[in-house]
Design a protein around this motif. Structure first.
Motif, short mmCIF file in Angstrom:
data_model
loop_
_atom_site.label_atom_id
_atom_site.label_comp_id
_atom_site.label_asym_id
_atom_site.label_seq_id
_atom_site.Cartn_x
_atom_site.Cartn_y
_atom_site.Cartn_z
N SER A 104 -2.13 7.59 -7.21
CA SER A 104 -1.34 7.66 -5.97
C SER A 104 -2.23 7.38 -4.77
CB SER A 104 -0.65 9.02 -5.83
OG SER A 104 -1.55 10.06 -5.52
N LEU A 105 -3.46 7.85 -4.79
CA LEU A 105 -4.40 7.57 -3.70
C LEU A 105 -4.71 6.08 -3.63
CD1 LEU A 105 -6.25 8.67 -1.45
CD2 LEU A 105 -8.00 9.01 -3.20
N GLU B 142 3.25 7.60 8.78
CA GLU B 142 2.93 7.15 7.43
C GLU B 142 2.91 8.29 6.41
OE1 GLU B 142 -0.76 5.11 8.01
OE2 GLU B 142 0.23 3.26 8.59
N HIS C 92 -2.19 2.24 3.94
CA HIS C 92 -1.93 3.53 4.58
C HIS C 92 -3.07 4.50 4.27
CE1 HIS C 92 2.06 2.08 5.44
NE2 HIS C 92 2.22 1.81 4.17
N ASP C 93 -4.30 4.03 4.40
CA ASP C 93 -5.45 4.77 3.88
C ASP C 93 -6.23 5.58 4.90
OD1 ASP C 93 -6.53 2.57 5.17
OD2 ASP C 93 -8.19 2.42 3.77
N VAL D 19 -1.78 4.25 -2.09
CA VAL D 19 -1.74 4.44 -0.64
C VAL D 19 -2.72 3.49 0.05
CG1 VAL D 19 -2.39 6.07 1.20
CG2 VAL D 19 -0.88 6.81 -0.65
N THR E 92 5.19 7.82 3.44
CA THR E 92 4.70 6.77 2.54
C THR E 92 3.61 7.31 1.63
OG1 THR E 92 5.24 5.10 4.20
CG2 THR E 92 3.68 4.45 2.46
N ARG E 93 2.69 8.07 2.19
CA ARG E 93 1.61 8.65 1.38
C ARG E 93 2.16 9.61 0.34
NH1 ARG E 93 -0.99 9.92 6.52
NH2 ARG E 93 -1.98 8.02 7.18
N ALA F 99 3.96 7.89 -2.48
CA ALA F 99 3.07 7.30 -3.48
C ALA F 99 2.75 8.32 -4.57
CB ALA F 99 1.78 6.80 -2.82
N SER G 146 -11.88 3.51 0.01
CA SER G 146 -11.29 3.86 -1.28
C SER G 146 -12.32 4.48 -2.20
CB SER G 146 -10.68 2.62 -1.93
OG SER G 146 -10.20 2.93 -3.21
#
Length: 185
Positions: free
Chosen positions: A70-71, A42, A79-80, A74, A45-46, A49, A162
């Motif tokens: 961006s965080l 991943e 994808h966290d 994700v 992907t991160r 972002a 998050s």
């Protein structure tokens, strides 16, 4: 990932992985250069972002707002860094030197490219050293918070993760970095 967890990373061979997937080892290498790529599937992907958030930034966005967006992207995409695989990856980074080295290589490469793209976007307001420091603080805050969550028991739900990650990033960045650029010097 299940094999790494049950057998150990070093003890799991490409042949084991291929057999579990029902393919030949040669087929494995058609998709992955090495077994460590399975742990970092991943990462692109991160990083993507962050690139997207930079490309799509609004003129009044601060550097910190772009990084925080961006965080959030994700995390919203799932994808966290959470779940069983995230915990396993964190544990392997701590205990397997080759994995730690690969993780650091990916991190440094991503930091440099994100900083380069941010500098291109904010070259009128911020120099490369300042941008590099802000990106380093951002990445360090995310990494530190993720590790602390695993050490203390990561929250199960993405909303809580998050909020924790956002709080860590905001605490690590200077106030001008998370507010509109009009006040930056």
């Amino acid at each position: 990932m299940g094999l790494f967890e049950s057998q150990g990373y070093n003890e799991t061979t490409i042949a084991d992985i291929a057999a579990a997937a029902g393919v030949a080892p040669r087929t494995f290498f058609s998709y992955f250069a090495s077994k460590d790529e399975l742990l970092f599937d991943e990462a692109e992907t991160r990083i993507g972002a962050a690139y997207a958030a930079i490309a799509e930034r609004r003129s009044d966005d601060s550097v910190g707002e772009v990084l925080l967006r961006s965080l959030s992207d994700v995390i919203e995409a799932g994808h966290d860094f959470g779940g069983r695989h995230g915990e396993l990856r964190a544990r392997l980074i701590q205990t397997v030197p080759a994995i730690r080295g690969r993780a650091l290589q990916l991190q440094v490469d991503a930091q440099r490219e994100i900083a380069r793209q941010l500098h291109d976007a904010y070259s009128d307001e911020l120099d490369q050293i300042t941008i590099g420091a802000v990106v380093g603080a951002f990445v360090g805050a995310v990494n530190g918070a993720v590790q602390a969550m695993y050490d203390t028991g990561a929250p199960a739900d993405p909303e809580t993760r998050s909020a924790v990650l956002r709080r860590a990033v905001e605490a690590s960045l200077p106030s001008w970095a998370t507010h509109p650029m009009s006040g930056a010097s």
